[in-house]
Motif scaffolding. Sequence first.
Motif, PDB file in Angstrom:
ATOM      1  N   ARG A 104       1.016  -1.026  -0.270  1.00 12.98           N
ATOM      2  CA  ARG A 104      -0.079  -0.278   0.093  1.00 12.98           C
ATOM      3  C   ARG A 104       0.833   1.392  -0.198  1.00 12.98           C
ATOM      4  O   ARG A 104       0.405   2.250  -0.364  1.00 12.98           O
ATOM      5  N   GLY A 105       2.279   1.144   0.273  1.00 12.25           N
ATOM      6  CA  GLY A 105       2.699   1.930   0.698  1.00 12.25           C
ATOM      7  C   GLY A 105       3.647   2.827  -0.591  1.00 12.25           C
ATOM      8  O   GLY A 105       3.716   3.711  -1.095  1.00 12.25           O
ATOM      9  N   LEU A 106       3.568   1.715  -1.292  1.00 13.57           N
ATOM     10  CA  LEU A 106       4.080   1.574  -2.744  1.00 13.57           C
ATOM     11  C   LEU A 106       3.095   2.452  -3.668  1.00 13.57           C
ATOM     12  O   LEU A 106       3.448   3.451  -4.861  1.00 13.57           O
ATOM     13  N   TYR A 107       2.240   1.320  -4.159  1.00  9.28           N
ATOM     14  CA  TYR A 107       1.336   1.987  -4.738  1.00  9.28           C
ATOM     15  C   TYR A 107      -0.266   2.479  -4.596  1.00  9.28           C
ATOM     16  O   TYR A 107      -0.093   3.418  -5.284  1.00  9.28           O
ATOM     17  N   GLY A 108      -0.281   2.906  -3.111  1.00 11.29           N
ATOM     18  CA  GLY A 108      -1.189   3.923  -2.311  1.00 11.29           C
ATOM     19  C   GLY A 108      -2.717   2.671  -2.241  1.00 11.29           C
ATOM     20  O   GLY A 108      -3.616   3.586  -1.911  1.00 11.29           O
ATOM     21  N   GLU A 109      -2.724   1.695  -2.832  1.00 14.79           N
ATOM     22  CA  GLU A 109      -3.912   1.077  -2.808  1.00 14.79           C
ATOM     23  C   GLU A 109      -3.668  -0.488  -2.242  1.00 14.79           C
ATOM     24  O   GLU A 109      -2.684  -0.691  -2.183  1.00 14.79           O
ATOM     25  N   SER A 110      -5.041  -1.322  -1.618  1.00 15.59           N
ATOM     26  CA  SER A 110      -4.984  -2.634  -2.089  1.00 15.59           C
ATOM     27  C   SER A 110      -4.777  -3.773  -2.711  1.00 15.59           C
ATOM     28  O   SER A 110      -4.678  -2.890  -4.451  1.00 15.59           O
ATOM     29  N   PRO A 111      -4.008  -4.664  -2.791  1.00 14.76           N
ATOM     30  CA  PRO A 111      -3.394  -5.130  -4.333  1.00 14.76           C
ATOM     31  C   PRO A 111      -5.014  -5.356  -4.805  1.00 14.76           C
ATOM     32  O   PRO A 111      -4.825  -5.949  -6.213  1.00 14.76           O
ATOM     33  N   LEU A 133      -8.145  -2.842 -17.653  1.00 18.90           N
ATOM     34  CA  LEU A 133      -7.399  -2.349 -18.237  1.00 18.90           C
ATOM     35  C   LEU A 133      -7.399  -3.768 -19.741  1.00 18.90           C
ATOM     36  O   LEU A 133      -7.683  -3.445 -20.763  1.00 18.90           O
ATOM     37  N   ALA A 134      -7.497  -4.881 -19.472  1.00 16.17           N
ATOM     38  CA  ALA A 134      -7.781  -6.083 -20.208  1.00 16.17           C
ATOM     39  C   ALA A 134      -9.661  -6.234 -21.053  1.00 16.17           C
ATOM     40  O   ALA A 134      -8.633  -6.126 -22.460  1.00 16.17           O
ATOM     41  N   VAL A 135      -9.958  -5.501 -20.378  1.00 14.15           N
ATOM     42  CA  VAL A 135     -11.508  -5.668 -20.792  1.00 14.15           C
ATOM     43  C   VAL A 135     -11.708  -4.834 -22.314  1.00 14.15           C
ATOM     44  O   VAL A 135     -12.228  -4.154 -23.251  1.00 14.15           O
ATOM     45  N   LEU A 139      -5.316  -3.100  -7.624  1.00 17.72           N
ATOM     46  CA  LEU A 139      -4.849  -3.295  -8.550  1.00 17.72           C
ATOM     47  C   LEU A 139      -5.206  -4.411  -9.414  1.00 17.72           C
ATOM     48  O   LEU A 139      -5.527  -4.142 -10.541  1.00 17.72           O
ATOM     49  N   LEU A 140      -4.928  -5.220  -8.627  1.00 15.34           N
ATOM     50  CA  LEU A 140      -6.226  -6.900 -10.086  1.00 15.34           C
ATOM     51  C   LEU A 140      -7.685  -6.502 -11.105  1.00 15.34           C
ATOM     52  O   LEU A 140      -7.206  -6.126 -11.621  1.00 15.34           O
ATOM     53  N   THR A 141      -8.394  -5.238 -10.315  1.00 16.31           N
ATOM     54  CA  THR A 141      -9.716  -4.667 -10.311  1.00 16.31           C
ATOM     55  C   THR A 141      -8.887  -3.559 -11.831  1.00 16.31           C
ATOM     56  O   THR A 141      -9.902  -3.977 -13.179  1.00 16.31           O
TER      57      THR A 141
END
Length: 217
Positions: free
Chosen positions: A35-42, A52-54, A45-47
Motif C-alpha cells: 500500500r505504501g508503494l502503490y497507494g491502494e490495496s492489491p 484495462l484488459a476489457v 490493482l487487480l480490478t
Amino acid sequence: MNSSEQPEAIEPEASPPEGAEPPVRRRRTLAARFRGLYGESPWHLLTLLGCLAVCAYAAQRLLEYDWFEVAKWIVLGALVHDLVLVPLYAGADWLLGRALRRGRPVPQPVAGPGQDGAAGAERDTAVRVLNHLRVPAYLSLLLLLVYWPLVFQDAEPYAGATGLDPTVFLGRWLLITAVLFGLSALLFTLRSVVRPRRGRGAAPPPEGVSPDRPEAL
C-alpha cells in the motif's frame, strides 16, 4: 496402574527463531509495504488490470475494421474535450456557484464547532444547491454526448438499427433532462425539510457540559 510407568512428558512447542516475524504479522507488513508503494490495496490493482484488459479487448475489436477512423475519433475527442468542453463547463460551474452566492466570495469556515453561524449555513446551502444541479446536468450532457447524432437528427447511418423516426430523439432527450432535474429538485426539497427537523429534535446539552464531550457517568 503400574507405579513404575511414568507419564509421557509434553514437549513445549518450538518457538520461532529469534528475529523471525509471525506469519500474520509478516502478511500485514507486506500488505502495508504494498500500500505504501502503490497507494491502494492489491484488490484495487487487480480490478484496474481487469478493466484495462476489457478495454484492450474492446479496442482490439474496434481497430479490426477501420483503425484510422477510430484513432482519429479518439484523438479529436480528447482534444475537443480538453480544449473546448472543460473550459466551458468549468466556467459554467463557476458562474453558477457565483450566482448562488450572489456574487460574494466563498465564506471561509471558522475554526471550532458551532462557530460558523450564518456564514456556514449559507455555504452549506449553496454547496447543496450546486450539487443538486451538477448531477442532473452531468447525466443529461453525458446522454447528449453519447446520442449526439440521434438527438440532432444526423442519424442516417443508424436509422435501420433504431427503427424509429429521427425526429423523436430530441424530444426524448429533453424529457429525460426535465425528469432528471425534477427528481433532483424533489430530493433537495425533501432533504431541506428533514434537516431542520433533525436540528430541532436534538436536545441542548445540560448546563456546564460541553456539547463535544459527554457528561461523565
